[in-house]
Design a protein around this motif. Structure first.
Motif, PDB file in Angstrom:
ATOM      1  N   ARG A  52      82.481  41.817  62.917  1.00  0.00           N
ATOM      2  CA  ARG A  52      83.590  40.965  62.469  1.00  0.00           C
ATOM      3  C   ARG A  52      83.093  40.003  61.404  1.00  0.00           C
ATOM      4  N   LEU A  53      83.876  39.913  60.344  1.00  0.00           N
ATOM      5  CA  LEU A  53      83.549  39.040  59.229  1.00  0.00           C
ATOM      6  C   LEU A  53      84.774  38.208  58.897  1.00  0.00           C
ATOM      7  N   TYR A  54      84.544  37.071  58.311  1.00  0.00           N
ATOM      8  CA  TYR A  54      85.671  36.247  57.853  1.00  0.00           C
ATOM      9  C   TYR A  54      85.208  35.457  56.644  1.00  0.00           C
ATOM     10  N   TYR A  55      86.087  35.366  55.646  1.00  0.00           N
ATOM     11  CA  TYR A  55      85.760  34.662  54.416  1.00  0.00           C
ATOM     12  C   TYR A  55      86.832  33.627  54.099  1.00  0.00           C
ATOM     13  N   ALA A  56      86.402  32.511  53.563  1.00  0.00           N
ATOM     14  CA  ALA A  56      87.360  31.558  53.014  1.00  0.00           C
ATOM     15  C   ALA A  56      87.991  32.171  51.771  1.00  0.00           C
ATOM     16  N   ASP A  57      89.221  31.832  51.504  1.00  0.00           N
ATOM     17  CA  ASP A  57      89.921  32.399  50.352  1.00  0.00           C
ATOM     18  C   ASP A  57      89.185  32.105  49.049  1.00  0.00           C
ATOM     19  N   SER A  58      88.517  30.978  48.996  1.00  0.00           N
ATOM     20  CA  SER A  58      87.854  30.566  47.761  1.00  0.00           C
ATOM     21  C   SER A  58      86.682  31.462  47.381  1.00  0.00           C
TER      22      SER A  58
END
Length: 121
Positions: A52-58
């Motif tokens: 699982r990965l997650y990134y800030a929109d920026s």
């Protein structure tokens, strides 16, 4: 739990850097950053297994988080860097047993010392 971040430096806009965070075990990991005069900001996170990965929109589409559990190391590949990416970058460990990626700084138990990333225009 020990965290050792490295890889920061000075780069021109459009360039790339790779940060590393060596840990003393396998944990959910996050990268945060703090620019001068600004609050601590979540950048990206990865679960303990790496599934699982997650990134800030920026940073989405420009940054990539990955991990090598054999080396107990988490990486942050930063491409197409912008001056607004300039900050001190911190890696942090979530030692809970869950598999979700935490986005709140308060959810992380241990923090590395920070590494400076400076992007010149």
């Amino acid at each position: 739990v020990q965290l050792q971040a490295s890889g920061g430096g000075l780069v021109q806009a459009g360039g790339s850097l790779r940060l590393s965070c060596e840990t003393s075990g396998q944990y959910g990991m996050g990268w945060f950053r703090q620019a001068p005069g600004k609050e601590l900001e979540f950048v990206t996170g990865i679960s303990r297994s790496g599934s699982r990965l997650y990134y800030a929109d920026s940073v989405k589409g420009r940054f990539t988080i990955s991990r090598d559990n054999a080396k107990n190391t988490v990486y942050l590949q930063m491409n197409s860097l912008k001056p607004e990416d300039t900050a001190v970058y911190y890696c942090a460990a979530d030692t809970s047993l869950g598999s979700s990626v935490k986005k709140l700084a308060s959810s992380y138990d241990y923090w590395g010392q920070g590494t400076q990333v400076t992007v010149s225009s």
